[in-house]
Each structure stands twice: as C-alpha cells, then as structure tokens.
Design an enzyme around this catalytic site. Structure first.
Site, PDB file in Angstrom:
ATOM      1  N   ARG A  63     -64.968 -37.541   9.407  1.00 46.12           N
ATOM      2  CA  ARG A  63     -64.174 -36.592   8.614  1.00 46.12           C
ATOM      3  C   ARG A  63     -62.780 -36.383   9.233  1.00 46.12           C
ATOM      4  O   ARG A  63     -61.777 -36.305   8.530  1.00 46.12           O
ATOM      5  CB  ARG A  63     -64.943 -35.265   8.510  1.00 46.12           C
ATOM      6  CG  ARG A  63     -64.255 -34.232   7.659  1.00 46.12           C
ATOM      7  CD  ARG A  63     -65.173 -33.054   7.330  1.00 46.12           C
ATOM      8  NE  ARG A  63     -64.404 -31.976   6.758  1.00 46.12           N
ATOM      9  CZ  ARG A  63     -64.221 -30.783   7.320  1.00 46.12           C
ATOM     10  NH1 ARG A  63     -64.796 -30.499   8.482  1.00 46.12           N
ATOM     11  NH2 ARG A  63     -63.494 -29.877   6.724  1.00 46.12           N
ATOM     12  N   HIS A  67     -59.337 -37.164   7.351  1.00 42.33           N
ATOM     13  CA  HIS A  67     -58.368 -36.095   7.094  1.00 42.33           C
ATOM     14  C   HIS A  67     -57.013 -36.385   7.753  1.00 42.33           C
ATOM     15  O   HIS A  67     -55.994 -35.873   7.308  1.00 42.33           O
ATOM     16  CB  HIS A  67     -58.924 -34.745   7.558  1.00 42.33           C
ATOM     17  CG  HIS A  67     -59.895 -34.157   6.581  1.00 42.33           C
ATOM     18  ND1 HIS A  67     -60.102 -32.802   6.432  1.00 42.33           N
ATOM     19  CD2 HIS A  67     -60.700 -34.750   5.665  1.00 42.33           C
ATOM     20  CE1 HIS A  67     -61.016 -32.600   5.482  1.00 42.33           C
ATOM     21  NE2 HIS A  67     -61.392 -33.762   5.012  1.00 42.33           N
ATOM     22  N   HIS A 204     -70.269 -39.672   2.146  1.00 45.90           N
ATOM     23  CA  HIS A 204     -71.094 -38.448   2.219  1.00 45.90           C
ATOM     24  C   HIS A 204     -72.584 -38.766   2.353  1.00 45.90           C
ATOM     25  O   HIS A 204     -73.404 -37.855   2.361  1.00 45.90           O
ATOM     26  CB  HIS A 204     -70.844 -37.549   0.999  1.00 45.90           C
ATOM     27  CG  HIS A 204     -69.563 -36.787   1.082  1.00 45.90           C
ATOM     28  ND1 HIS A 204     -68.985 -36.159   0.011  1.00 45.90           N
ATOM     29  CD2 HIS A 204     -68.725 -36.554   2.138  1.00 45.90           C
ATOM     30  CE1 HIS A 204     -67.862 -35.568   0.379  1.00 45.90           C
ATOM     31  NE2 HIS A 204     -67.673 -35.805   1.671  1.00 45.90           N
ATOM     32  N   TRP A 252     -75.924 -34.134   2.350  1.00 46.57           N
ATOM     33  CA  TRP A 252     -75.983 -34.733   1.008  1.00 46.57           C
ATOM     34  C   TRP A 252     -77.246 -35.579   0.864  1.00 46.57           C
ATOM     35  O   TRP A 252     -77.704 -35.813  -0.241  1.00 46.57           O
ATOM     36  CB  TRP A 252     -74.779 -35.637   0.784  1.00 46.57           C
ATOM     37  CG  TRP A 252     -73.488 -34.954   0.494  1.00 46.57           C
ATOM     38  CD1 TRP A 252     -72.937 -34.766  -0.747  1.00 46.57           C
ATOM     39  CD2 TRP A 252     -72.550 -34.383   1.420  1.00 46.57           C
ATOM     40  NE1 TRP A 252     -71.733 -34.115  -0.631  1.00 46.57           N
ATOM     41  CE2 TRP A 252     -71.466 -33.864   0.674  1.00 46.57           C
ATOM     42  CE3 TRP A 252     -72.518 -34.248   2.818  1.00 46.57           C
ATOM     43  CZ2 TRP A 252     -70.365 -33.244   1.264  1.00 46.57           C
ATOM     44  CZ3 TRP A 252     -71.423 -33.624   3.407  1.00 46.57           C
ATOM     45  CH2 TRP A 252     -70.378 -33.124   2.638  1.00 46.57           C
ATOM     46  N   ASP A 278     -68.731 -34.654  -6.123  1.00 45.00           N
ATOM     47  CA  ASP A 278     -69.791 -35.659  -6.013  1.00 45.00           C
ATOM     48  C   ASP A 278     -70.424 -35.874  -7.396  1.00 45.00           C
ATOM     49  O   ASP A 278     -70.613 -37.006  -7.830  1.00 45.00           O
ATOM     50  CB  ASP A 278     -70.898 -35.196  -5.043  1.00 45.00           C
ATOM     51  CG  ASP A 278     -70.388 -34.997  -3.619  1.00 45.00           C
ATOM     52  OD1 ASP A 278     -69.792 -35.934  -3.071  1.00 45.00           O
ATOM     53  OD2 ASP A 278     -70.584 -33.892  -3.061  1.00 45.00           O
TER      54      ASP A 278
HETATM   55  C1  HEM Z   1     -63.862 -37.148  -2.663  1.00 47.09           C
HETATM   56  C2  HEM Z   1     -63.307 -36.046  -2.180  1.00 47.09           C
HETATM   57  C3  HEM Z   1     -63.909 -35.333  -1.024  1.00 47.09           C
HETATM   58  C4  HEM Z   1     -64.183 -34.019  -0.952  1.00 47.09           C
HETATM   59  C5  HEM Z   1     -63.882 -32.977  -2.007  1.00 47.09           C
HETATM   60  C6  HEM Z   1     -64.824 -33.777   0.323  1.00 47.09           C
HETATM   61  C7  HEM Z   1     -65.245 -32.555   0.764  1.00 47.09           C
HETATM   62  C8  HEM Z   1     -65.995 -32.332   1.902  1.00 47.09           C
HETATM   63  C9  HEM Z   1     -66.493 -31.057   2.321  1.00 47.09           C
HETATM   64  C10 HEM Z   1     -66.295 -29.745   1.589  1.00 47.09           C
HETATM   65  C11 HEM Z   1     -67.172 -31.253   3.483  1.00 47.09           C
HETATM   66  C12 HEM Z   1     -67.903 -30.198   4.314  1.00 47.09           C
HETATM   67  C13 HEM Z   1     -67.052 -29.767   5.494  1.00 47.09           C
HETATM   68  C14 HEM Z   1     -67.737 -28.690   6.299  1.00 47.09           C
HETATM   69  O1  HEM Z   1     -68.109 -27.660   5.745  1.00 47.09           O
HETATM   70  O2  HEM Z   1     -67.876 -28.893   7.525  1.00 47.09           O
HETATM   71  C15 HEM Z   1     -67.103 -32.643   3.789  1.00 47.09           C
HETATM   72  C16 HEM Z   1     -67.699 -33.221   4.874  1.00 47.09           C
HETATM   73  C17 HEM Z   1     -67.616 -34.545   5.161  1.00 47.09           C
HETATM   74  N1  HEM Z   1     -66.826 -35.487   4.511  1.00 47.09           N
HETATM   75 FE1  HEM Z   1     -65.918 -35.243   2.733  1.00 47.09          FE
HETATM   76  N2  HEM Z   1     -64.907 -34.953   1.007  1.00 47.09           N
HETATM   77  C18 HEM Z   1     -64.356 -35.924   0.235  1.00 47.09           C
HETATM   78  C19 HEM Z   1     -64.190 -37.252   0.578  1.00 47.09           C
HETATM   79  C20 HEM Z   1     -64.571 -37.791   1.776  1.00 47.09           C
HETATM   80  C21 HEM Z   1     -64.215 -39.106   2.232  1.00 47.09           C
HETATM   81  C22 HEM Z   1     -63.297 -40.071   1.493  1.00 47.09           C
HETATM   82  C23 HEM Z   1     -64.821 -39.269   3.441  1.00 47.09           C
HETATM   83  C24 HEM Z   1     -64.782 -40.438   4.385  1.00 47.09           C
HETATM   84  C25 HEM Z   1     -64.429 -41.653   4.062  1.00 47.09           C
HETATM   85  C26 HEM Z   1     -65.555 -38.059   3.741  1.00 47.09           C
HETATM   86  C27 HEM Z   1     -66.330 -37.843   4.851  1.00 47.09           C
HETATM   87  C28 HEM Z   1     -66.981 -36.668   5.149  1.00 47.09           C
HETATM   88  C29 HEM Z   1     -67.942 -36.519   6.236  1.00 47.09           C
HETATM   89  C30 HEM Z   1     -68.433 -37.614   7.156  1.00 47.09           C
HETATM   90  C31 HEM Z   1     -68.326 -35.173   6.238  1.00 47.09           C
HETATM   91  C32 HEM Z   1     -69.341 -34.510   7.177  1.00 47.09           C
HETATM   92  C33 HEM Z   1     -68.655 -33.840   8.363  1.00 47.09           C
HETATM   93  C34 HEM Z   1     -69.634 -33.211   9.329  1.00 47.09           C
HETATM   94  O3  HEM Z   1     -70.852 -33.377   9.207  1.00 47.09           O
HETATM   95  O4  HEM Z   1     -69.171 -32.540  10.249  1.00 47.09           O
HETATM   96  N3  HEM Z   1     -65.351 -37.174   2.721  1.00 47.09           N
HETATM   97  N4  HEM Z   1     -66.366 -33.291   2.813  1.00 47.09           N
END
Ligand code: HEM
Length: 327
Positions: A63, A67, A204, A252, A278
C-alpha cells in the site's frame, strides 16, 4: 579455420566444458559483485525479504509503494516531482504522509528505516517499490520484472497536492456520481485503462482495512477488532506458517497474506470486506469482463498483474542510469 584443442590425458570433453562454465560463472559473479549499486540493491533485497518473513508487513508495504506512485498525473510527466507526482519516495515527507489517504502508512516507513540506514545508497523510492514487489512474489504471486535506480524526491517541496488517490466510497471528492466514474477519472489520469484498473484492484487479495486508519470497516486494531480471518489463530500465509503480524482489521479474502486470484472468486461474506470501488468491478460493463476473466484464470491474472504492477512502480520515476538497474 577450425582449431583442434588437445585435452590433457584423463580429462573428458564434458569435464572440460563444465570447468569452462564454472570459470565463466566465477568471472561473471566477480564482475557483478564489483558493481556497488547492484551490490547495495542486493543487500537491501536480502534485508527486505527477512523483514517481510518476520513481520508479515507485506500488505502495508504494498500500500505504501502504491500510494507513493499513485499520485502521478500522466499529462504532467516530465514536470517537477511536485507537479507530476509518482514513485519518487516523496511519501516519506510531511505533508504527504499526513494526507488523509495515507493514514497508518507511517508505520510502514518506520519498518523500512533500518534497511535504509544499512543501505544508504539505495533510494527510498527504490526501497518502497522493492518491498512491495518482493512481497507479491513471497506471498505466492508473480515475480515482477523490476528496475531500480529511482531518484528520490529531495524534500517536502517535492510532495504533490492532496487528493490524487482514489476514495473508497461516495461521496467522491471529485464529484463523480458513482465508483465506476471515480475509478476511471483517477486511474485514467495516471495512464491506466479499464483492464489495468481491474488487475491492480486484485492487489486487495492481500491485506486488511482498519477502523483507525481508513475508517472503512468497524474492525479495528488488536484481537478485539479481528474477524475470524484476522485473528492470530488463522493461517493466512502462503507457506502455511502461523502469524499475522498485528491482529485485527478486516480483509478482502480469507488468506490475506497469500497472493492468488481469490479476490475475484471469493463468495460475499459478512466477515470479508467489499468497498464500493471493489463491488463496481463486478457490475460495470467496462470492468466486468476482466473481473470474470481473472476469476476464471489465475494465470491470466498473474500475467496482467505483473505487467501493471511494473508500470505502477515506475510512474513518474526518474532513473539513474536512465535505463534503470536490474538485479
Ligand atoms: C481501486 C482503488 C482503491 C481504493 C479505493 C483502495 C482503498 C483501500 C483502503 C480503504 C484500504 C484500507 C486501508 C486501511 O484502513 O488500513 C486499502 C488497503 C490496501 N490497499 Fe487499496 N485501494 C485501491 C487500490 C489499490 C491498489 C491499486 C493497490 C496495489 C496495487 C492497493 C493495495 C492495498 C493493500 C495491499 C492494502 C492493505 C494494507 C494493509 O493491510 O495494511 N489498493 N485500500
């Protein structure tokens, strides 16, 4: 003119060929290990692998890297880091790390700080992208054909303005009427098409959301906030080993430390998370065919994911040398 080579008595042709190959390998290894940039990257890679194994911190690293790069605006490519954004390590500075979308990510930076200290010539931008790509492979996903040598943002003045990363649900800050329009606006700006949006969202399959960070789930830190999949007893790792890092949050997929195509195949369940962004991938006519294709074939997903992750990891990056460094 062909030249006959006489072998010493008792040495077969096969043995001679094996000796020559061994000598060439030694020479090659000696040459590459003398390249200090490659050597430093190799050292960082080893330390990152150890960290990921021990801390189960791959999800936050993925993440963090996304970002850093996802602030990119393709139309501004080549302009200053502050204007174009991208994978340049600017996320380590205030104000960027304090942007709302980055809530909780300073923990990821802290985990990587000791590796930056022991490999000071490796840029932050490279370290972030390396940790992300290494975890995808370690968790059972594809190995991504990474390049290194990214130049770092130098200070807070290189940070982009807030608001370039996607929101998870309505109301969307950009006035989009629904999640589909929002995803297209945000990701087309970075230079991705619909198929690439779906493949990237498949990341995810890994990780969790926390009440205290994004606030997108009622599940928070510690075992008290855990689901049945994010409590310490559940084995989410690809290698079947115990351990979830910090317990809590909502994932997820059940095996949220394993990189597979389960994001596309998992049946809806109260214990599992689905953001608006999603859900729309299954129903929007521009996204749904790709979603179904990845549900049917993990091989297809891995192939497309590896390509789009590489592209994501290089958005707006400036490489030195210009072609980058492979290790
Ligand atoms: C499509 C639009 C996306 C949205 C709206 C989104 C939104 C989110 C949100 C709300 C979280 C939870 C954060 C938290 O509460 O700690 C999250 C976690 C995460 N996202 Fe996304 N995301 C998106 C795309 C992506 C992309 C493109 C990637 C990587 C290529 C990604 C990788 C991750 C990962 C690995 C986590 C887990 C982080 C953890 O476990 O600490 N996301 N995302």
């Amino acid at each position: 003119m062909a030249m006959a080579i006489e072998l010493p008595d008792g040495v077969s042709l096969e043995a001679a060929v094996a000796i020559v190959i061994a000598l060439l390998t030694v020479v090659l290894l000696a040459v590459t290990s003398r390249d200090p940039k490659k050597a430093a990257l190799k050292k960082a890679q080893k330390e990152i692998r150890e960290l990921l194994q021990k801390e189960n911190c791959g999800p936050i690293c993925i993440r963090l890297a996304w970002h850093d790069s996802g602030t990119f605006t393709a139309a501004k490519a080549g302009q200053s880091f502050a204007s174009a954004g991208g994978a340049n390590g600017s996320i380590r500075f205030d104000p960027e790390i304090k942007h709302g979308a980055n809530a909780g990510l300073s923990k990821g930076l802290k985990l990587l700080e000791p590796i930056k200290a022991s490999c000071p010539t490796v840029s932050w931008a490279d370290l972030l992208q390396m940790a992300s790509a290494e975890f995808v492979a370690m968790a059972g996903g594809p190995r991504i054909a990474m390049r290194y040598g990214r130049v770092d943002a130098a200070g807070p003045d290189d940070c982009p303005v807030e608001g370039n990363l996607p929101g998870a649900g309505a109301p969307f800050g950009d006035g989009s009427k629904d999640a589909g329009e929002h995803l297209r606006k945000v990701f087309h700006r970075m230079g991705f098409n619909n198929q690439e949006i779906v493949a990237l969202s498949g990341a995810h399959t890994i990780g969790r959301a926390f009440k205290e960070r994004s606030g997108t789930t009622p599940h928070g830190y510690t075992e008290k906030g855990a689901t049945k999949y994010t409590c310490p007893a559940f084995r989410a790792r690809h290698d079947g080993a115990a351990g979830v890092g910090m317990p809590g949050g909502q994932s997820w997929t059940p095996k949220w430390l394993t990189f597979d195509n389960s994001y596309f195949t998992v049946a809806p369940e109260k214990e599992l998370l689905r953001l608006e962004t999603d859900k729309v991938l299954e129903t929007d006519p521009g996204f749904a065919p790709h979603y179904r294709r990845y549900a049917e074939s993990q091989t297809e997903f891995f192939k497309d994911y590896a390509a789009v992750h590489k592209k994501l990891s290089e958005l707006g990056s400036k490489f030195e040398p210009a072609g980058g460094i492979t290790i």
